[in-house]
Design an enzyme around this catalytic site. Structure first.
Site, PDB file in Angstrom:
ATOM      1  CB  SER A  17       0.026   4.280  -4.480  1.00 31.26           C
ATOM      2  OG  SER A  17       0.414   2.959  -4.784  1.00 31.26           O
ATOM      3  CE  LYS A  32       0.570   1.789   0.492  1.00 34.12           C
ATOM      4  NZ  LYS A  32      -0.256   2.949   0.906  1.00 34.12           N
ATOM      5  CE1 TYR A  87       2.876  -0.313   2.403  1.00 41.17           C
ATOM      6  CE2 TYR A  87       4.448  -0.764   0.642  1.00 41.17           C
ATOM      7  CZ  TYR A  87       3.801   0.131   1.474  1.00 41.17           C
ATOM      8  OH  TYR A  87       4.072   1.489   1.357  1.00 41.17           O
TER       9      TYR A  87
END
Length: 398
Positions: A212, A230, A226
């Site tokens: 992550s 994550k 993004y």
């Protein structure tokens, strides 16, 4: 939730005991890297960045590496480098394979896993690293189409915008889900018996390492897609670590690195970080190696950031509770995070536990729920018994 009422740690219904989660990782203690020898490790996104750094490091300890990536030139160069180093090292029979793999393609990933099984000396996998990831390309001040409103058709303001390009989600989330699904399947398969007893013993370990980011713990403005991806990877980790071990005998751990000097950071991000502290790639590699090599670590996540001064106070405190002094972060029980340098007893630490106590925090509720379910099951059992007896006595037909 009443946090003051917690079931005993030896309670067989305790969630931590159920899922086999290990104790918090003490990152100040050494670990044994000899367990890496002979393991076949598959790494997606392994041609550069974290994946390539992991491969280079683990190859030194005798691991077999299967690399998948879309950057064929970098991938082939890495494999050539690893083979060259291995031929002059102590383990010349190591296996290093590169194969083109677009992680958004189920067909590509399936082919990569089949190649890994075929190439492995034991015809099996011992570990999988879901390392492929990309960031959004900045096209304006805010970077993301979710953060920067635009007139898509100035001639017709009422015209709706086109769908967002969700390439980042496809790679960082769909790709990781594909990798994890295949990993659970192939890691559960038994290996071909080896003539080496030591190899057979090592072969029992099965491990998934999810990658992550600090963006999986906190927001990253300008990188909405993004950050979303994550956060989702951490959701995957927090869910699957509770079942992978108990059902499949597979360890699941995760890394959440802070900003590191790798090709994935866009130019704008590097400008914003200019002069600011960043995490070191060596610390990310060390954290990943600890999780990969220490076969007793299950269901833990490590955050890697800039090195901070810490002082071991030798005091058993509650996790997350503050200590006196210039502390500004969580250092764990008996650990104080300090500012500056020259503090007596200070040492530097860059790796920290995160999301380590989720199951302990929900344990009270789950424990009570399970207790209620058991009581109801017992009551229903007796009720059913009485009904059956009445039916028998009075000739009820089923």
């Amino acid at each position: 939730m009443d946090a003051t009422i917690t079931p005993p740690k030896d309670d067989p219904w305790g969630v931590v005991n159920m899922i086999g989660q290990s104790a918090p990782v003490d990152c100040s203690k050494p670990y044994d890297t000899s367990t890496l020898a002979g393991k076949t490790i598959l790494i997606t996104g392994g041609a550069s960045g974290f994946g390539a750094a992991f491969a280079r490091h683990w190859a030194r300890y005798g691991a077999h590496l299967i690399i998948g990536d879309v950057n064929d030139q970098a991938g082939e160069a890495l494999i050539a480098e690893l083979r060259s180093s291995s031929s002059t090292g102590s383990t010349p029979n190591q296996v290093f394979v590169y194969q083109h793999c677009d992680v958004t393609s189920w067909t590509d990933q399936l082919a990569l896993f089949k190649t890994a099984i075929s190439a492995s000396p034991t015809r099996s996998l011992q570990a999988v690293v879901a390392g492929a990831g990309i960031v959004e390309n900045s096209t304006g001040p805010a970077g993301s189409v979710f953060d920067e409103p635009r007139d898509f058709d100035a001639a017709d303001p009422a015209q709706p915008p086109p769908p967002p390009p969700l390439r980042v989600l496809a790679v960082n989330l769909t790709g990781v889900m594909y990798t994890t699904h295949l990993a659970l399947h192939y890691l559960s398969r038994k290996s071909t018996p080896s003539s080496s007893s030591s190899q057979s013993q090592k072969d029992h370990d099965r491990h998934i390492l999810l990658i992550s980011s600090i963006a999986g713990l906190s927001p990253l403005p300008g990188q909405t897609e993004y950050t979303t991806s994550k956060h989702a990877v951490m959701g995957l980790f927090r869910s699957i670590r509770g079942t992978a071990w108990s059902r499949n005998g597979v360890r699941v751990n995760a890394l959440t690195p802070y900003f590191v000097e790798t090709p994935i950071i866009p130019a704008a991000g590097k400008l914003l970080l200019a002069g600011a502290a960043k995490a070191d790639l060596e610390d990310v590699v060390d954290a990943a190696t600890r999780l990969m090599a220490d076969e007793g670590v299950k269901g833990r996540a490590l955050c890697i950031g800039p090195k901070m001064g810490v002082v071991d106070e030798g005091v058993e405190g509650e996790a997350g509770q503050g200590h006196t002094g210039k502390e500004w972060g969580w250092g764990g029980p008996g650990v104080r995070v300090v500012e500056g340098t020259g503090v007596e007893g200070e040492r530097k630490q860059a790796v920290w536990e995160v999301y380590g106590h989720d199951y302990e925090r929900v344990e009270s509720w789950v424990w009570r729920f399970l207790a209620i379910v058991n009581v109801m099951r017992e009551v229903n059992g007796w009720t059913g018994f009485v009904k059956d007896m009445l039916g028998i006595c009075f000739g009820r037909r089923g």
